[in-house]
Design an enzyme around this catalytic site. Structure first.
Site, short mmCIF file in Angstrom:
data_model
loop_
_atom_site.label_atom_id
_atom_site.label_comp_id
_atom_site.label_asym_id
_atom_site.label_seq_id
_atom_site.Cartn_x
_atom_site.Cartn_y
_atom_site.Cartn_z
N GLU B 60 0.83 -1.20 0.00
CA GLU B 60 0.00 0.00 0.00
C GLU B 60 0.87 1.25 0.00
OE1 GLU B 60 -0.49 -2.66 1.85
OE2 GLU B 60 -2.37 -3.40 1.01
N HIS B 129 -11.43 -6.87 8.57
CA HIS B 129 -12.15 -6.69 7.31
C HIS B 129 -13.46 -5.98 7.60
CE1 HIS B 129 -9.39 -10.04 6.43
NE2 HIS B 129 -9.45 -9.68 5.18
#
Ligand SMILES: Cc1ncc(C[n+]2csc(CCOP(=O)(O)OP(=O)(O)O)c2C)c(N)n1
Ligand SMILES: Cc1ncc(C[n+]2csc(CCOP(=O)(O)OP(=O)(O)O)c2C)c(N)n1
Ligand SMILES: [Mg+2]
Ligand SMILES: [Mg+2]
Lengths: 361, 325, 361, 325
Positions: B60, B129
């Site tokens: 990322e 998540h």
């Protein structure tokens, strides 16, 4: 087979790394079969909605079991999220694994985590998280702590080919090099990071060679070969214990199944490639070898599989019958003790839940 | 007009933006060949090729850092972060670089990157998540923060984000990616930033929410209606810029506010809203301001139903406010 | 000497990298002297409280000037915070540099940043930040954009030995390798990251060899040698333009001064080590060479230094006399346009400032 | 008792903790040979050696990641991040790992790391040596957040942090590192978390602040006193856990609140406090709640005096509150 003890082995003579001990090969095979059976079962349970998620390890059994046998009980394991077979070899009872997959009230992690995110303190199997790579620096930190305590132990960090791109890979290997931390970096290169193939993850020819950027050795091994993996881990462990610092091991394997139950691998890879890889199935390879060595025959093998299937089915059902965690556990373990604010939120939840509002004031 | 789900509307917006402007490109993990783990970028790779739909290594830091470099040069990168929970390796690039680039260069280097990422709970995703950490971004001066709750807004806000001159964090309510569908205008449909969506009118209490909290909030309003309580529902759409006026005006009318988000309570966006109201609508307030939020715990797995606000808990708070004054 | 144009040079024949052009060596020397003079002056201005901070580059002049000459005008520069000499060679007027050091209303960055944190769009000198390494991935992104626009240009990322430990070093080099981005990674290894010596930053023998972990070449050069640096950058640039991907260059230098005006290097290194390094002073080395080549004599050299000192003194004073930024600029450039909230905050500030409250309602 | 500055008190606390417990160690950039860029770790390297005072490579990811590993094994690492502005490369380790380790393992793996870091403006540090982003950490369930404002509290809160069973983000007000000095108890002086420090009593308005905002807040209270306005000043000391009771009680008495921090306003800790008051002290409030904070811009260099709250702006807001009702 369940409730086994950590299968750590003593080193015969320090410095001399032996092959995987013949006497324990059949045992290793049993763990590999058990892992394969859990995979099959878990995939089907997920499809039935009986567990929420699963990340299969098929294709990586020899790498995981070989690595686990290379460790001692005092060594600490920092898993990614696919290291179920390592947990088995360490002696984690099957029931505890299933309690976690279900997320029930018996789960040692108290239902806080998705399936596959294990933590088993008694087996020095450290808490798993989803963010890729974060366990790598942590493993180095624990190794530095072992150094300071003069413990004759090492840490091992498990991670995938994708994780070599993570920040923690870089920081972790660099710190380990600088501080000569007794860490084994165990990369299961299963050729895929979800849909990204290994050759687009990085342009280095092997992952193992990345170690040289940090001033220590890297070694690539056939991850389908239990002996090769065991020897590599054992050698790395001895170097580490001897104060010679870390080693990076790249175990070359192939992920047979989907990345996880959320994944459809046919979108990004050809079945033929998978079939080719399956021809080198580590479980099958070891079976053939055991048969050749007369440690196993087809009848005995069938029994091993049947026993594993029965055990898995029974144990899972017991885990499934166990009730879910109590709502109050939601507020516990945020801190060692509830803060006034959490106490208030807990009370409000219970008040609301009693009033039938589903919680909250 | 087409009937689309939220994720389809996002896909449509990306498609049209890329067709319209060759500078627009998409990058992220699994966004190309695989079409994104939620299929938000489905079909783009086939149509626009590897040069504009870039499957990146697992970093990322690299995704956002390179997106910034592309934007500096005049491209319009739309970066996907696979889950908001995995944005933190890029946090340094986002808060230290992306948010401050225009400011620190005295306007010489605008940096209009769009970062799309699914957020929120309710999909049995556990700790990693499920999180909703929009407040981190709203607290970071220099970032705009958009969160759609309908397919039309998903398309319209995303196109606005892509055309914006500044960086936008675009949070997608994955829980309702597919469960909410609706009519979406074809073509260059844009929804302006900083204009809340009035979802429902009412005189007794104002419910402020956004993203995946809109459906339970509306459900709560419907429950309240049956009890004779008129609940006005506002969908903020963007947290930065914020339609402060709409929120203040509504609470001036109703005198009561219930602020809803699934993020943890402490320093969540509800706090910001409460502070604004306690300053600017003070003299209209008839009852304590209530927050219905996630708890100040990590996001749980087995107990996510207990963690998440729902219609009943929202209605409960609204009833309390109405009783309160 | 001021208001020079970007000193970009055309390549004689693509593929054949020539030495640093003889005809421009004296010019390069002037830039190096100017940089040295700015350093001296800025350190004393900081002690007098006339500027708030300064990070000297003494010892790194040949590396910076040599690198800058290796670039073309369309190339983009991603600096760390010590690349003042690069800005000079690119043709950034001295006045603009001093406006930034002062943080006055003429500063192109509008007084938003600490001294040394330059941004000069016209010279493709990208905005500087303090966090270490962040420019590295950005440089790769811009290079990927150049690729997509088929620009015959490259990016160059400047960073220090310390920055090789950063997350962005790892991500940036990895992305550049995978995408064959036309980026030159230019590491000025000045042996120190504040108080940490190079050999405790990482255990690899050189920093250059870290490139192999990303599948592209790394080269170490003597950073005191203008020619060697120039050739390395030129070669890397040609590879990049030819689509052959990135190169990592390690320019080995030594930081003569303190890390910054906040630092006291005697706490962590011996003066004798510094004296040894100063014996290879790049400015002095080039001077000797120019004298040997009859391009310079002592008298001419004295004039160069005097002219530089005079120009620096005058230009700084002009910058110092320039008024500070207007308070309303505080609210500008957060976004392209003021949001209602910023508009309100600006109005409140001005209202408060008018009321004599020092701002705020 | 010794007369110490804040940074000396921190140094003293580290010294005593390391003497007392061999498990305590310090790691970070330039903390060893150099004694820390602010000299907070001065002398420790000489006394305790390279094994317990560890100069690390330049990687906050590595610092916090390895500190977590050490804590898991039973050591007590006190990590220094050189400036709060540089903590973001470690943000993933902090929010995804450190904050959630105990929770996600069902209590099997406590992770009591202390992260010390200087924060805040007023030292002409510009964008990257001035920020106050305590709200990021306060919003992250599982972290405690302490911010001393006096030398005695600096020592006492740091010793409490080091003995705490949970991770603590310890923010040091660098602007007053040396400018504030005072008596510091010798020995094992501990200041409990979650107990605000009543700095000054008053009946008309409550000023809530922490860290480097305490001196201007006290100065404001003194100015107000001359004008006949009694301002009560509370120093929060820890944001998590928060002494909600003290804040609510004071505002119940005064009916007016001014919330002060130098961080940007949007989603800052002032919002949290305002929300708590608008819920729990609602019926006592006589005037709109005021926030005196940094603006919603990056932290500027030349104009930092305009950006930062000061005694005059705090007093101005308090006067407004008193006039307001
Ligand atoms: C920081 C972060 N980014 C993205 C993801 C989403 N994700 C989960 S697994 C995965 C691929 C991991 O690949 P690899 O490291 O090779 O491990 P494998 O799954 O093959 O075992 C990705 C991208 C994540 N978990 N964490
Ligand atoms: C992420 C981050 N951590 C810490 C710092 C504090 N810091 C500023 S410069 C520096 C050392 C940099 O060393 P190097 O990269 O070798 O560059 P040099 O200063 O030698 O030019 C440090 C630690 C920072 N600016 N950014
Ligand atoms: Mg993989
Ligand atoms: Mg250096």
């Amino acid at each position: 087979m369940t409730h086994g003890h950590p299968a750590a082995l003593s080193v015969a003579a320090p410095g001399a790394v032996s092959d995987f001990p013949m006497a324990r090969r059949l045992e290793a095979y049993r763990w590999m079969v058990l892992a394969r059976v859990i995979d099959e079962r878990a995939l089907s349970l997920q499809r039935q909605g009986r567990i929420g998620f699963y990340a299969p390890l098929a294709g990586q059994e020899a790498a995981q079991v070989g690595a686990a046998y290379g460790l001692e009980a005092d060594d600490w394991i920092f898993p990614a999220y696919r290291e179920l077979a390592v947990a088995l070899v360490r002696g984690v009872p099957l029931r505890m694994i299933f309690d976690q997959l279900v997320g029930n009230s018996a789960d040692l992690s108290r239902g806080t985590q998705m399936p596959n995110h294990f933590a088993f303190r008694a087996q020095n199997f450290v808490s798993t998280s989803s963010p890729i790579g974060t366990q790598i620096t942590q493993a180095v930190g624990t190794a530095m702590a072992m150094q300071r305590r003069a413990a004759r132990a090492v840490t091992i960090a498990f991670f995938g080919d994708g994780a070599t791109s993570s920040n923690d890979f870089h920081a972790g290997l660099n710190f380990a090099g600088v501080f000569r931390a007794p860490t084994v970096f165990f990369c299961q290169n299963n050729q895929w990071a979800i849909s990204l193939p290994r050759d687009r993850q990085t342009r280095s020819a092997t992952l193992a060679e990345k170690a040289s950027a940090y001033g220590f050795p890297g070694v690539a091994v056939d991850g389908n070969d239990l002996d090769a993996v065991y020897r590599a881990v054992r050698t790395a462990r001895e170097r580490a214990i001897a104060g010679e610092g870390p080693t990076l091991i790249e175990a070359q394997v192939y992920r047979f199944g989907p990345h996880s139950t959320s994944d459809d691998p046919r979108r990004y890879r050809a079945d033929s490639q998978v079939a080719e890889a399956r021809a080198r199935d580590p479980v099958h390879t070891l079976k053939e070898r055991l048969i050749a060595e007369h440690q196993l025959d087809e009848a005995a093998d069938t029994k091993i599989w049947e026993a594993a299937r029965a055990e898995v089915a029974q144990t899972f059902e017991a885990a499934e019958r166990t009730p879910p965690p109590e709502p109050r556990t939601l507020f516990e373990n945020v801190f060692a003790h509830l803060t006034p604010r959490l106490e208030e939120q807990r009370a409000a939840y219970e008040h609301g839940a009693l009033e039938g509002t589903g919680g909250r004031p | 007009m087409s009937e689309l789900t939220i994720v389809q509307a996002i896909n449509r917006a990306l498609h049209e933006a890329m067709q319209h402007d060759p500078n627009v490109l998409v990058l992220g993990e699994d966004v190309g060949v695989n079409g994104g783990v939620f299929r938000a970028t489905e079909g783009l790779f086939k149509e626009f090729g590897a040069d504009r739909v870039i499957d990146t290594p697992l970093s990322e830091t690299g995704i956002v850092g390179t997106a910034i470099g592309m934007a500096l040069y005049g491209l319009k990168p739309v970066a996907e972060i696979q889950f908001l929970d995995f944005i933190y390796p890029a946090f340094d690039q986002i808060v230290s670089e992306l948010a401050k680039m225009r400011y620190r260069s005295g306007g010489q280097y605008p940096c209009p990157v769009v970062i799309r990422t699914p957020y929120g709970g309710g999909i049995r995703g556990g700790l990693y998540h499920s999180q909703s950490t929009e407040a981190y971004f709203a607290h970071t001066a220099g970032l705009k923060v958009a969160i759609p709750s309908t397919p039309a807004d998903a398309k319209g806000l995303l196109l606005t984000a892509i055309h914006d001159e500044d960086p936008v964090i675009f949070l997608e309510p994955k829980r309702i990616y597919r469960s909410v569908s609706g009519e979406v205008p074809d073509g260059d449909h844009r929804v302006p930033f900083g204009k809340a969506r009035p979802v429902r009118a009412g005189d007794d209490v104002t419910l402020v929410a956004y993203g995946a909290m809109i459906p339970p909030t509306v459900e709560a309003a419907e429950m309240l209606e049956k009890e004779g309580i008129g609940a006005e529902v506002l969908d903020l759409r963007t947290l930065v810029p914020l339609d402060e006026e709409a929120v203040v005006r509504s609470v001036e009318k109703t005198g009561r506010a219930v602020l809803v988000h699934e993020a943890a309570r402490c320093c969540g966006f509800g706090g910001e809203l409460a502070a604004i109201l306690a300053e600017k609508a003070f003299y209209s307030l008839k009852a304590p301001i209530a927050r219905v939020t996630g708890y100040d715990t990590p996001f749980p797995y087995a107990l996510e139903h207990a963690y998440l606000p729902n219609a009943e808990t929202i209605a409960h708070a609204a009833r309390g406010a109405v009783r309160g004054g």
